[in-house]
Design an enzyme around this catalytic site. Sequence first.
Site, PDB file in Angstrom:
ATOM      1  N   ARG A  57       3.278  -1.873   3.951  1.00  0.00           N
ATOM      2  CA  ARG A  57       3.395  -0.408   3.890  1.00  0.00           C
ATOM      3  C   ARG A  57       4.881  -0.103   3.902  1.00  0.00           C
ATOM      4  O   ARG A  57       5.584  -0.488   4.835  1.00  0.00           O
ATOM      5  CB  ARG A  57       2.679   0.212   5.092  1.00  0.00           C
ATOM      6  N   GLU A  65      -1.112  11.035  -1.985  1.00  0.00           N
ATOM      7  CA  GLU A  65      -2.317  10.207  -1.923  1.00  0.00           C
ATOM      8  C   GLU A  65      -3.005  10.086  -3.280  1.00  0.00           C
ATOM      9  O   GLU A  65      -3.067  11.048  -4.039  1.00  0.00           O
ATOM     10  CB  GLU A  65      -3.305  10.794  -0.917  1.00  0.00           C
ATOM     11  N   ARG A 106      -1.006  -3.526   8.675  1.00  0.00           N
ATOM     12  CA  ARG A 106      -0.103  -3.755   7.546  1.00  0.00           C
ATOM     13  C   ARG A 106       1.309  -3.960   8.091  1.00  0.00           C
ATOM     14  O   ARG A 106       1.653  -3.447   9.157  1.00  0.00           O
ATOM     15  CB  ARG A 106      -0.107  -2.544   6.601  1.00  0.00           C
TER      16      ARG A 106
END
Length: 191
Positions: A57, A65, A106
Amino acid sequence: MHLIKICHMRRSVLFLAIFAFVFVNPASSFAGQYEVTRVTDGDTIQVKAGGIKTTVRLVGIDAPEVSHSKNQPGQPFGQAATKYLAAMVLNKTVEIKSYGPDRYGRTLAEVVLDNRIVNIEMIQAGLSEGYRGKPASGLDMAPYRKAEEEAKAAKRGMWVLGEKYVSPRDWRRMKDQLTPDSLHTTGFERF
């Protein structure tokens, strides 16, 4: 015989200390060069090194998004951010500077390509904003904020939306409360 046991014990302790530093300390365990094998969206990639794949990330940014469902549209500029990031890093070798894991497991990281910080370049292109939550420990957000101010002033990318712009953070909060018909009247469209 006693001296051999002490030497063996010291080697074991040293091995455990090195193991703990390398494999438990996320900042040190995930640094180096990796091949980008997938771009999930405008702020998430998958990388591979030595046969091990990891999800990264991009730290310090929040991109619009994309839809992960055919029944819901993504946020304006979500697809554009994904394509831009893919054009920059997909199938290329990048340098990763880890800031540890996020709550989803992540790796939070700065991604560097040709001595350029990709995270900041996403903001400069107007395809991401500086992360609005608590920044990762040790991350200097000043260059991220500066890049965002410049992109806004130049009305690059998503900043052309002006007052219709909705931050990814607010969009995530709102999208579950809206019906598919209302999405198109509130700045939620397919781009």
